[in-house]
Design an enzyme around this catalytic site. Structure first.
Site, short mmCIF file in Angstrom:
data_model
loop_
_atom_site.label_atom_id
_atom_site.label_comp_id
_atom_site.label_asym_id
_atom_site.label_seq_id
_atom_site.Cartn_x
_atom_site.Cartn_y
_atom_site.Cartn_z
N ASP A 48 0.86 -1.19 0.00
CA ASP A 48 0.00 0.00 0.00
C ASP A 48 0.90 1.25 0.00
O ASP A 48 1.37 1.63 1.05
CB ASP A 48 -0.98 -0.01 1.16
CG ASP A 48 -0.35 -0.40 2.50
OD1 ASP A 48 0.80 -0.90 2.54
OD2 ASP A 48 -1.04 -0.22 3.51
N GLU A 84 12.24 0.69 7.65
CA GLU A 84 11.29 -0.27 7.04
C GLU A 84 11.60 -0.51 5.58
O GLU A 84 11.22 -1.54 5.03
CB GLU A 84 9.86 0.23 7.20
CG GLU A 84 9.59 1.55 6.50
CD GLU A 84 8.12 1.94 6.50
OE1 GLU A 84 7.28 1.08 6.80
OE2 GLU A 84 7.83 3.10 6.18
#
Length: 597
Positions: free
Chosen positions: A338, A533
């Site tokens: 996403d 991340e």
């Protein structure tokens, strides 16, 4: 005409009835607005955390830079009282539009800061000198690996008992065991992140912590019938890539705990059935029927944690098309990617456009089906191990049917790779995405030469010319699951897949990619004293960017992937600033190969 079956009834899609593709897509969109639209349910039942006047007012007021902040706040009074109080407040103003100053007073009166429902937790099975460190030859990497291992203590969280006693006051979903969270804005447990977290914990010898995390997921399947995207109520109608069976496989390989496997197996079957009943389609292609999986969320309204982003994106659309776009965005969130150009289908039916063209549910993803294939094969092995031979045969047959379906629908023999399939255009999306090689990772292909063909596809794609990792795609869309970002789980799936192939070339490439990724992570840690991340393939140690929020520190799956690679390749990896001959030459060779085509 292509027909799809979503598990309940068969639907005919436009596209082969003589209409041009643009008209077909527009007809599909209009038909969706006619029979879905506002009838789609909200993301969950909470009139505070998922829909309703309070959520709408608070998010539009933009009191916080991140919409997730508000929906993670704790109530200090029962929801009925808060709803009644807000109703009374809103009636005092024209059109119920409460001014910001009054909203702030209401917020201060009834809500507490997020994070109070969790407390830091030091895993009791953490050991200062884990065994895997001894296998790392490079002194600097060994010291760094110890620092990553230390991060498990900073990412450990335990849910306070009040969440169990008064769940109505929290958006947090109670789970019985402590967790290791991703980090940053992600304060709670997340589904597919945890596969790499758990694998990292097992490298660290922390089997008890890993077991507790798996038990939380088993608990969630027992409660919901599937595992929500993350541990918040506003995720209750969407999941993430279903890695639970592979989590159990990792734990079993580390512990040989047959009794745990026996207890888990019925729940694993239930989750598999959820995905087959609610997230699959049957395709009639050239007279043969094949069933494949997709991401598909039947919930309207903006995502509560990204409320204003979704409102702004849907401006100008009719009510039905707004709700459908929001459902597609939730399906994109369910995918874990996403967001990305991978889910775009423009008005001409092509893999183009922008975020507003997200049509996740109309795409059959390579990686999801590779994961389902590996899950089916793993369930078959579990059943054989536990003496359930008839059921083992059922799952083995499902694996064979899956491989056949993937090769009939997703495999491109000319290019030598698998590609996502559009249900709208009835064609493959042929752009490079790292997911195109997921069947190599899952070992789900019928002929050995297909794996080697996929290696050549990767070499010729142009994706290997970056010294700091393989980009998620080669399209710079501004979304975080596209170029120039490289993500830990995708690096690991590529490396693990290549390492399992028999050729020396594939194994050497796996080592080279492991070296690039470890050096990227290590350089970033030396510069920022943090794990991120995602990373930028163009900058030595540069964190990634793009998307809806700032790059996050922590970071659970980054740590897990790094530890796995350090364990597997620790004798060969180096922190040296100069690249090895292989590391330097591969991009040049592959770029030249592309130029000669």
């Amino acid at each position: 005409m292509l027909r799809i079956n979503d598990g309940s009834d068969r639907v005919e899609l436009p596209g082969s009835s003589g209409l041009d593709m643009r008209t077909s897509v527009l007809c599909w969109l209009l038909s969706l607005s006619a029979f879905t639209g506002a009838s789609l349910p909200p993301p969950c039942d909470s009139q505070i955390y998922c829909y309703g006047a309070i959520l709408d007012h608070m998010q539009r007021a933009k009191f916080f830079t991140d919409d997730k902040h508000f929906v993670d706040m704790k109530l200090n009074s029962p929801p009925d009282l808060v709803l009644s109080s807000f109703h009374n407040l809103s009636t005092e103003f024209l059109n119920s539009m409460v001014p910001p100053a009054k909203l702030q007073e209401f917020l201060d009166q009834y809500f507490e800061e997020p994070g109070t429902e969790l407390e830091p937790w030091a895993p009791p099975d953490w050991n200062a000198q884990p065994e895997f460190l001894t296998g790392i030859a490079d002194d600097k990497l060994r010291e760094w690996a110890g620092q990553i291992h230390n991060l498990w203590n900073s990412l450990g969280r335990k849910i306070r008992s009040d969440v169990k006693d008064h769940p109505e006051l929290y958006s947090l979903i109670y789970t019985p065991h402590p967790v290791v969270v991703p980090g940053g804005r992600f304060r709670e447990l997340y589904y597919w992140d945890s596969y790499w977290v758990i694998n990292g914990l097992l490298v660290s010898g922390m089997t008890s912590t890993a077991r507790g995390m798996i038990q939380n997921f088993l608990y969630l399947v027992s409660r919901y019938g599937f595992i929500p995207n993350g541990g918040r109520v506003y995720y209750e109608r969407r999941s993430q890539p279903p890695f639970l069976t592979l989590m159990v496989e990792s734990y079993f390989k580390a512990t040989n705990d047959t009794e745990f496997l026996r207890a888990a197996l019925p729940v694993l079957k239930d989750e598999y059935e959820f995905w087959m009943q609610n997230r699959s389609v049957a395709l009639d292609v050239a007279g043969a029927e094949h069933r494949l999986n997709r991401f598909h969320v039947e919930a309207g309204l903006p995502r509560p944690e990204s409320y204003t982003d979704d409102l702004e994106l849907a401006e100008g659309l009719s009510e039905g098309l707004r709700d459908q776009l929001w459902a597609e965005l939730k399906a994109g969130a369910e995918s874990g990617w996403d967001f990305t150009s991978r889910w775009y289908i423009d008005a001409e039916g092509h893999n183009g456009g922008a975020l507003k063209d997200t049509r996740t549910s109309q795409i059959l993803p390579v990686d999801l089906n590779a994961l389902m294939c590996r899950t089916e094969r793993t369930l078959a092995s579990f059943c054989r191990l536990l003496g359930e031979d008839e059921l083992a045969a059922v799952y083995q047959q499902a694996t064979a049917r899956r491989v056949e379906a993937m090769e009939a629908v997703l495999w491109d023999p000319e290019r030598g790779a698998w590609f996502d399939y559009s249900l709208l255009s009835k064609s493959k999306h042929l752009e490079f995405y790292a997911s195109n090689l997921a069947p190599v990772w899952a070992q789900c292909f019928s002929l050995p030469e297909m794996g080697e063909r996929a290696v050549q596809y990767l070499k010729e794609s142009g994706a290997l010319k970056f010294p700091n990792g393989v980009p998620t795609s080669l399209r710079e869309s501004g979304q975080q699951w596209d170029y120039p970002n490289a993500w830990p789980p995708l690096q690991h799936m590529l490396i693990e897949g290549l390492s399992q192939l028999p050729s020396g070339e594939a194994k050497q490439l796996a080592l080279d990619l492991a070296q690039r990724w470890i050096r990227t992570n290590w350089r970033a840690y030396m510069q920022h004293e943090a794990m991120f991340e995602k990373y930028d393939v163009n900058g030595d140690g540069k964190p990634g960017g793009g998307g809806e929020y700032e790059v996050q520190l922590g970071f659970g799956w980054t740590n897990g992937v790094a530890l796995q690679l350090l364990q597997q390749y620790g004798a060969s990896l180096t922190s040296a600033a100069s690249r090895s001959g292989c590391d330097l030459l591969l991009p040049l060779v592959f770029t030249a190969a592309v130029a000669l085509r």
